[in-house]
Design a protein around this motif. Structure first.
Motif, PDB file in Angstrom:
ATOM      1  N   GLN A 149       3.707 -13.135  -2.680  1.00 22.02           N
ATOM      2  CA  GLN A 149       4.406 -12.239  -1.891  1.00 22.02           C
ATOM      3  C   GLN A 149       2.738 -11.004  -1.759  1.00 22.02           C
ATOM      4  O   GLN A 149       3.001  -9.766  -1.931  1.00 22.02           O
ATOM      5  CB  GLN A 149       5.458 -11.611  -2.438  1.00 22.02           C
ATOM      6  CG  GLN A 149       6.050 -10.699  -1.155  1.00 22.02           C
ATOM      7  CD  GLN A 149       6.668 -12.118   0.514  1.00 22.02           C
ATOM      8  OE1 GLN A 149       6.710 -12.532   0.037  1.00 22.02           O
ATOM      9  NE2 GLN A 149       6.350 -11.177   1.354  1.00 22.02           N
ATOM     10  N   MET A 150       1.751 -11.517  -0.594  1.00 23.03           N
ATOM     11  CA  MET A 150       1.041 -11.394  -0.616  1.00 23.03           C
ATOM     12  C   MET A 150       0.792  -9.280   0.217  1.00 23.03           C
ATOM     13  O   MET A 150       0.400  -8.395  -0.195  1.00 23.03           O
ATOM     14  CB  MET A 150      -0.242 -11.690  -0.091  1.00 23.03           C
ATOM     15  CG  MET A 150      -0.558 -13.304  -0.571  1.00 23.03           C
ATOM     16  SD  MET A 150      -1.152 -13.055  -2.489  1.00 23.03           S
ATOM     17  CE  MET A 150      -2.910 -11.616  -1.814  1.00 23.03           C
ATOM     18  N   ASP A 151       2.229  -8.967   0.902  1.00 22.43           N
ATOM     19  CA  ASP A 151       2.188  -8.009   1.743  1.00 22.43           C
ATOM     20  C   ASP A 151       3.091  -6.882   0.814  1.00 22.43           C
ATOM     21  O   ASP A 151       2.444  -5.476   1.091  1.00 22.43           O
ATOM     22  CB  ASP A 151       2.726  -8.141   2.600  1.00 22.43           C
ATOM     23  CG  ASP A 151       4.589  -8.130   2.605  1.00 22.43           C
ATOM     24  OD1 ASP A 151       4.962  -8.318   1.439  1.00 22.43           O
ATOM     25  OD2 ASP A 151       5.150  -8.878   3.521  1.00 22.43           O
ATOM     26  N   LYS A 152       3.393  -7.276  -0.305  1.00 23.64           N
ATOM     27  CA  LYS A 152       2.921  -6.216  -1.481  1.00 23.64           C
ATOM     28  C   LYS A 152       2.287  -5.597  -2.178  1.00 23.64           C
ATOM     29  O   LYS A 152       2.102  -4.507  -3.582  1.00 23.64           O
ATOM     30  CB  LYS A 152       4.280  -6.315  -2.433  1.00 23.64           C
ATOM     31  CG  LYS A 152       5.622  -7.058  -1.920  1.00 23.64           C
ATOM     32  CD  LYS A 152       7.053  -7.233  -3.216  1.00 23.64           C
ATOM     33  CE  LYS A 152       8.237  -7.577  -2.979  1.00 23.64           C
ATOM     34  NZ  LYS A 152       9.067  -7.625  -3.795  1.00 23.64           N
ATOM     35  N   HIS A 153       0.572  -5.968  -1.811  1.00 20.12           N
ATOM     36  CA  HIS A 153      -0.118  -6.371  -2.879  1.00 20.12           C
ATOM     37  C   HIS A 153      -1.602  -5.128  -1.437  1.00 20.12           C
ATOM     38  O   HIS A 153      -1.231  -5.254  -0.984  1.00 20.12           O
ATOM     39  CB  HIS A 153      -0.438  -6.940  -3.984  1.00 20.12           C
ATOM     40  CG  HIS A 153      -0.041  -7.979  -4.703  1.00 20.12           C
ATOM     41  ND1 HIS A 153       1.551  -7.268  -5.638  1.00 20.12           N
ATOM     42  CD2 HIS A 153       0.710  -9.266  -4.076  1.00 20.12           C
ATOM     43  CE1 HIS A 153       1.583  -8.045  -6.058  1.00 20.12           C
ATOM     44  NE2 HIS A 153       2.052  -9.375  -5.227  1.00 20.12           N
ATOM     45  N   HIS A 154      -2.139  -4.993  -2.424  1.00 19.70           N
ATOM     46  CA  HIS A 154      -3.600  -4.431  -2.010  1.00 19.70           C
ATOM     47  C   HIS A 154      -3.889  -5.249  -0.715  1.00 19.70           C
ATOM     48  O   HIS A 154      -4.309  -6.476  -0.482  1.00 19.70           O
ATOM     49  CB  HIS A 154      -4.390  -4.177  -2.774  1.00 19.70           C
ATOM     50  CG  HIS A 154      -5.181  -3.349  -2.078  1.00 19.70           C
ATOM     51  ND1 HIS A 154      -6.306  -3.525  -1.365  1.00 19.70           N
ATOM     52  CD2 HIS A 154      -6.264  -1.844  -1.962  1.00 19.70           C
ATOM     53  CE1 HIS A 154      -7.250  -2.614  -0.778  1.00 19.70           C
ATOM     54  NE2 HIS A 154      -6.957  -1.452  -1.100  1.00 19.70           N
ATOM     55  N   GLU A 155      -3.772  -5.312   0.693  1.00 19.11           N
ATOM     56  CA  GLU A 155      -4.860  -5.423   1.527  1.00 19.11           C
ATOM     57  C   GLU A 155      -5.762  -6.603   1.661  1.00 19.11           C
ATOM     58  O   GLU A 155      -6.178  -7.884   2.155  1.00 19.11           O
ATOM     59  CB  GLU A 155      -4.986  -5.202   2.657  1.00 19.11           C
ATOM     60  CG  GLU A 155      -4.915  -5.785   3.960  1.00 19.11           C
ATOM     61  CD  GLU A 155      -5.609  -4.930   5.450  1.00 19.11           C
ATOM     62  OE1 GLU A 155      -5.129  -5.538   6.461  1.00 19.11           O
ATOM     63  OE2 GLU A 155      -5.611  -3.214   5.663  1.00 19.11           O
TER      64      GLU A 155
END
Length: 275
Positions: free
Chosen positions: A77-83
């Protein structure tokens, strides 16, 4: 996500791989009769690679997988982490990079996986491990074959004594493995098929081995003998009891998939993007 930044990073990746193309192709060809693989060091500028590590999520923000098969932390869930992590991850999916790796491995139809099915971020902390296993042969819909595993390591000063290294078992999981160290700023690429047994040995220090991973898929399997299979685990050669348990586990899950083509439940490990 800033797609322009991701494209800039993809150019860096492409140029580095292109620079080493001849020797990478030789490495892959020399090993492809068993488990094709190669690795390339110093993939990205050091400051950029270090920044990836600096912004890597804490294990509390990731999903813990702990069982007799494995012990590690993952997230898609990449949108929970640094861009930046999403930018780097998707840089490996730009067509120039995918096509170049396809040329190195002589795979004509090669596709990145935007959904990050079983890909994304992984972190292995003290005592974490991944037992010898074969990756699931297909994508989530069983439409394409999983053929390459890309692992980009970003933990600075990661040395041999730390453990947490990729192990390839070209002669099967009862023989000795080939160890590919999880060195900082190293990209390792390995083939996945019905005999590509691989694992990660136990992390022996109170630090984390951080990895950004992608899978590539194809219309055709890498080997004519390949057949559909679920992810199959084994214990290490000396661990007879674990082997018995994991053989039963794999056979049961394979039986379920024969009855229910898409399984009883959907694998939760994919990127649930907001519309």
């Amino acid at each position: 996500m800033d797609s322009s930044k991701s494209k800039q990073i993809s150019e860096l990746i492409y140029n580095k791989i292109k620079e080493k193309e001849v020797e990478l192709k030789a490495s892959y060809n020399a090993s492809k009769n068993k488990i094709g693989y190669f690795y390339i060091d110093d993939l990205l500028p050091v400051d950029l690679a270090k920044e990836c590590f600096d912004v890597f999520p804490d294990t509390s923000q990731m999903r813990c997988l702990k069982s007799i098969r494995e012990y590690k932390y993952v997230s898609a869930q990449m949108d929970k982490h640094h861009e930046l992590l999403e930018q780097v991850l998707y840089a490996f999916q730009h067509s120039k990079v995918v096509n170049l790796i396809g040329e190195i491995c002589n795979i004509k139809s090669l596709y990145a996986d935007e959904s990050l099915y079983a890909g994304g971020l992984s972190q292995m902390a003290h005592n974490n491990f991944l037992n010898p296993h074969l990756d699931n042969s297909h994508d989530a819909e069983r439409e394409r074959w999983r053929v390459l595993n890309l692992l980009y390591y970003v933990s600075p000063d990661w040395i041999s004594e730390n453990g947490g290294h990729l192990e390839l078992w070209p002669n099967g999981p009862k023989k000795e493995p080939v160890v590919v160290e999880s060195k900082f700023n190293r990209l390792a690429i390995m083939a996945t098929h019905d005999t590509s047994w691989h694992s990660v040995n136990q992390v022996k220090v109170d630090r984390s081995r951080c990895c950004i991973s992608n899978y590539y898929f194809s219309d055709e399997p890498l080997k004519e003998t390949d057949q559909f299979h679920v992810t199959k685990f084994r214990g290490r050669p000396e661990d007879t009891f674990t082997n018995i348990v994991l053989d039963l586990d794999a056979n049961l899950r394979m039986l379920v998939r024969k009855v229910f083509k898409n399984g009883i439940r959907k694998n939760p490990h994919f990127y649930k993007k907001k519309k």
